[in-house]
Write an enzyme that holds these catalytic residues in place. Structure first.
Site: not given
Length: 442
Positions: A24-25, A28
């Protein structure tokens, strides 16, 4: 051996959760770096740093509390516009800006997050949720095309001995006992047995459980012949489906529909009292996206009701009541469920693996939906803020007005604290419930 397998299941799920957070990170991190934003930190977890290593201008590490993760981007808060208003809240705003600005160097000019075009900020903030959506979709594809999904068959699993009232079936976790006042179920009266394969109903060949269910519902109070295969031989039986109120199941939400007062919605249909066995049936590639879409609809409906459902869990804890089997769980609960699946001897290794993959898929689809909630500090809040900025700047250009400037998350800090505090409180309630009153599958 059972305890060892339980621990293995918990560890595997913990690794899957950590991997989901990490990816998920990365969702980003990658676009942020591609767009030139300086990212000082990429961290899994919160609190004290357990391990870290610097690569280039970014520190990569693991923190002590494994309940999430974050990347730290330079320039999240734009400079204040207008005169400073006196008061404690203004001081807090200034302190937040000062802490953010202290990390900015002369080399960061043009690399600040708030200086990016609106569409690039949206891409960065959507990168994390979309990574969870990708993981959930891949796991769903593995389930459908590799393992298959649990589908009801025309083989009888259980026979109801009587017809229970709908009210007695609400929130039940186990079959209700029959009493002398209860009417005998048609299937039991006709002599159907577990293991029977229903091959025809009312003279029509039965190809699936759904076909059989629809046929039974339409034959209320009508004498009907059916053919079953038992011990390799064909047998003919006769029964009369009873017209009775049955709960309405919603395929989109995966739950029974309810009235405003909480009672089950019902319809008058034929009922015989049989339950099917299920088996893993492989699907096709074209089944993946519709299945993901259906799961997202169910999750969306669940997220909308999340505060009320967590309140119900808190009420159960306070009154020492019976926790509902479909109540929400924390990461602790997900780990316990994974451990129970790994340790049970009621399903084989193939089914255990499929169940664990299903858990990972559901968890990532939940993270996708949850992170799109349009409230700060969630990703959806930043997306809505960027969109609002785009609308304001477009309107200002059209009417020849002064540029209103970038979206300022600092002004929403009080709301951000309330939202973050609420999520932390709900997480705490669910963690306590998963320890004190855990949900069990078997």
């Amino acid at each position: 051996m059972g305890m060892l397998l339980f621990v293995v299941g918990v560890v595997l799920m913990a690794l899957a959760i950590a991997a989901s957070i990490a990816l998920h990170e990365i969702g980003h991190l990658v676009p942020a770096k591609l767009f030139g934003v300086r990212v000082p930190q990429y961290m899994i977890g919160f609190g004290k740093t357990v391990f870290s290593r610097r690569r280039g201008e970014t520190e990569y590490g693991i923190k002590a509390i494994p309940l999430g993760g974050y990347i730290s981007m330079i320039g999240m808060y734009p400079p204040a516009r207008g005169a400073r208003r006196p008061g404690r809240l203004a001081e807090i705003f200034d302190e937040a800006r000062r802490a953010d600005n202290e990390r900015i160097t002369a080399a960061d000019e043009g690399r600040l997050f708030y200086q990016l075009p609106v569409h690039r900020r949206i891409v960065i903030m959507l990168g994390g949720p979309l990574m969870n959506l990708l993981i959930g979709t891949v796991c769903t594809a593995i389930l459908i095309m590799g393992f298959g999904s649990q589908q009801p068959t025309t083989t009888v699993s259980e026979i109801s001995q009587c017809v229970k009232k709908v009210e007695a079936q609400q929130e039940q976790d186990s079959p209700q006992s029959c009493t002398a006042k209860d009417r005998q179920a048609p299937a039991a009266q006709a002599g159907l047995k577990p293991g029977d394969v229903i091959t025809s109903f009312n003279g029509e060949r039965v190809g699936s459980w759904d076909e059989l269910t629809d046929a039974i519902k339409s034959r209320a109070d009508q004498r009907t012949e059916l053919t079953v295969e038992r011990d390799g031989r064909e047998q003919r039986l006769t029964l009369t489906p009873i017209k009775t109120a049955r709960p309405i199941f919603n395929d989109l939400t995966g739950q029974y529909e309810k009235n405003a007062d909480g009672s089950l919605k019902t319809e008058e249909v034929g009922f015989v009292g049989v339950s099917p066995t299920t088996e893993l049936t492989p699907g096709q590639a074209q089944d993946v996206l519709p299945t993901v879409g259906q799961n997202l609809q169910q999750i969306g409906a669940t997220v909308i009701k999340l505060p009320a459902r967590v309140y119900g869990v808190a009420e159960t804890l306070a009154t020492n009541g019976q926790r509902s089997a479909d109540s929400p769980v924390s990461v602790v609960g997900v780990g316990r469920v994974a451990g129970e699946i790994a340790a049970t001897d009621r399903i084989d290794l193939h089914a255990k693996t499929a169940s664990l993959v299903s858990l990972v898929a559901s968890m990532n689809l939940m993270l996708f939906v949850f992170n799109l909630i349009p409230l700060l500090p969630l990703d959806g809040g930043h997306v809505v803020g960027a969109l609002w900025e785009g609308v304001r700047r477009t309107v200002a250009r059209l009417f020849g007005r002064r540029d209103p400037g970038p979206f300022d998350p600092v002004r929403l800090l009080p709301l951000t604290w309330i939202v973050a505090g609420s999520f932390m409180l709900m997480s705490l309630i669910l963690i306590v419930a998963d320890v004190v009153k855990p949900i069990t599958l078997f």
